[in-house]
Motif scaffolding. Structure first.
Motif, PDB file in Angstrom:
ATOM      1  N   SER A  77      37.245  36.549  52.552  1.00  0.00           N
ATOM      2  CA  SER A  77      38.638  36.124  52.627  1.00  0.00           C
ATOM      3  C   SER A  77      39.556  37.328  52.846  1.00  0.00           C
ATOM      4  O   SER A  77      39.305  38.412  52.301  1.00  0.00           O
ATOM      5  CB  SER A  77      39.029  35.409  51.332  1.00  0.00           C
ATOM      6  OG  SER A  77      40.426  35.207  51.275  1.00  0.00           O
ATOM      7  N   ASN A 126      36.627  37.188  43.693  1.00  0.00           N
ATOM      8  CA  ASN A 126      36.888  36.511  44.960  1.00  0.00           C
ATOM      9  C   ASN A 126      35.597  36.281  45.737  1.00  0.00           C
ATOM     10  O   ASN A 126      35.394  35.210  46.323  1.00  0.00           O
ATOM     11  CB  ASN A 126      37.879  37.337  45.783  1.00  0.00           C
ATOM     12  CG  ASN A 126      38.430  36.580  46.971  1.00  0.00           C
ATOM     13  OD1 ASN A 126      37.743  36.395  47.964  1.00  0.00           O
ATOM     14  ND2 ASN A 126      39.680  36.139  46.870  1.00  0.00           N
ATOM     15  N   THR A 134      44.378  34.860  40.149  1.00  0.00           N
ATOM     16  CA  THR A 134      45.744  34.354  40.063  1.00  0.00           C
ATOM     17  C   THR A 134      46.738  35.488  40.314  1.00  0.00           C
ATOM     18  O   THR A 134      46.376  36.673  40.311  1.00  0.00           O
ATOM     19  CB  THR A 134      46.009  33.751  38.680  1.00  0.00           C
ATOM     20  OG1 THR A 134      45.925  34.789  37.688  1.00  0.00           O
ATOM     21  CG2 THR A 134      44.990  32.662  38.365  1.00  0.00           C
ATOM     22  N   ASP A 145      35.585  32.548  42.798  1.00  0.00           N
ATOM     23  CA  ASP A 145      36.521  32.196  41.727  1.00  0.00           C
ATOM     24  C   ASP A 145      37.967  32.514  42.088  1.00  0.00           C
ATOM     25  O   ASP A 145      38.891  31.890  41.572  1.00  0.00           O
ATOM     26  CB  ASP A 145      36.150  32.931  40.438  1.00  0.00           C
ATOM     27  CG  ASP A 145      34.775  32.542  39.931  1.00  0.00           C
ATOM     28  OD1 ASP A 145      34.379  31.383  40.178  1.00  0.00           O
ATOM     29  OD2 ASP A 145      34.103  33.387  39.309  1.00  0.00           O
ATOM     30  N   GLY A 146      38.165  33.497  42.956  1.00  0.00           N
ATOM     31  CA  GLY A 146      39.517  33.893  43.312  1.00  0.00           C
ATOM     32  C   GLY A 146      40.220  34.592  42.159  1.00  0.00           C
ATOM     33  O   GLY A 146      39.606  34.954  41.153  1.00  0.00           O
ATOM     34  N   ALA A 206      42.168  37.823  51.470  1.00  0.00           N
ATOM     35  CA  ALA A 206      42.723  38.177  50.157  1.00  0.00           C
ATOM     36  C   ALA A 206      41.973  39.338  49.516  1.00  0.00           C
ATOM     37  O   ALA A 206      42.489  39.978  48.592  1.00  0.00           O
ATOM     38  CB  ALA A 206      42.683  36.962  49.228  1.00  0.00           C
TER      39      ALA A 206
END
Length: 306
Positions: free
Chosen positions: A13, A83, A90, A87-88, A15
């Motif tokens: 990702s 990530n 917040t 789970d990524g 991110a």
């Protein structure tokens, strides 16, 4: 750029790049400062290797404990691990992991740019003297109290970063040894950071450190340290509040007057030593201030130890 290619190659990702941004800024700003304070290639190599080793440990050690202990979130690499596992992370976790890197990078860039002058670049003074020179450039004779207040605020992110590293190194030791060691080390780091302004005044501004100036400077330093602590507290404590180690580090921050008095007494002890005996008494003053600081913290968290 290399990180971006790797992320594209593993089909990760975008991110994943976000946690790396503050880390890159931190290395760039630190490289600028190291280049300014080093007097030779040998010194440059030594400081660079020591610094990179320390920061690498700060980044990688916590990420080993991803999904095991909340302390792992102090490293931006933990966010990347989470990530990659799907789970990524917040916004709060991102702010917690990266805020210290962003703030310290900004401070280092500012210090580097303001001191990027010929007399700094070609100075051959010892390392400690050059650091004091850098600090003295941020202290105004016209507004010394505002300077001490600002300087105290700017040191807090570095103090928090060192204390977070102490968390990583000590949290795996048996209790209560780990808590006691953390108390002593964290208190020592705080006392050194708080005293930098007064030490600079005592060594660079001859005759300025009167008893009245010592009292006023101590109050402004303690107040600046407290304000910056409270601001960073909103970010850090929310993530590690459930950890006993977080309680140890930030136990006195619940009430405003308690940490203020602890900071004030500590800086007054060090400042008094400087006033009475000069720079030679700095180390004994720091040691005494650290002992007093530890005694106060032990009293506040006595329920965790006995």
């Amino acid at each position: 750029m290399i990180s971006a290619f790797i992320i594209l190659f593993i089909r990760g990702s975008p991110a994943l790049l976000l946690p790396l941004i503050p880390v890159m800024l931190f290395f760039l700003s630190s490289g600028l400062m190291i280049g300014l304070i080093a007097r030779s290639f040998r010194e440059l190599s030594f400081i660079s290797i020591f610094f990179s080793t320390y920061v690498t440990a700060y980044l990688f050690f916590p990420s080993i404990f991803a999904n095991i202990h909340v302390i792992s979130l102090i490293s931006p690499l933990t966010l990347m691990v989470n990530n990659l596992q799907g789970d990524g992370f917040t916004a709060g976790q991102y702010l917690f992991s990266t805020s210290l890197f962003f703030v310290t990078s900004a401070v280092l860039f500012y210090a580097g740019v303001t001191n990027f002058r010929e007399e700094r670049l070609f100075s051959h003074e010892p390392l400690t003297s050059k650091i004091i020179q850098f600090i003295s450039s941020g202290i105004s004779r016209a507004h010394p109290w505002a300077s001490l207040f600002s300087l105290a605020m700017l040191t807090v992110p570095f103090v928090f970063m060192v204390q977070m590293m102490l968390l990583v190194l000590l949290f795996n030791l048996p209790m209560p040894l780990s808590l006691v060691l953390l108390l002593v080390a964290a208190a020592g780091v705080e006392e050194v950071a708080k005293s930098l302004g007064l030490y600079t005044i005592a060594t660079r501004f001859t005759g300025f450190l009167t008893w009245k100036a010592l009292a006023a400077g101590s109050v402004m330093t303690a107040l600046g340290f407290l304000v910056a602590e409270k601001l960073l507290l909103l970010v850090t404590l929310s993530q590690i509040a459930e950890s006993v180690f977080g309680t140890v580090l930030f136990s006195s921050l619940g009430l405003l007057y308690i940490p203020f008095l602890i900071h004030l007494v500590g800086i007054m002890i060090t400042g008094t030593a400087l006033k009475l005996r000069g720079p030679a008494a700095y180390l004994p003053g720091i040691m005494l201030a650290t002992l007093v600081h530890c005694a106060c913290n032990l009293y506040l968290i006595r329920g965790w130890i006995w």
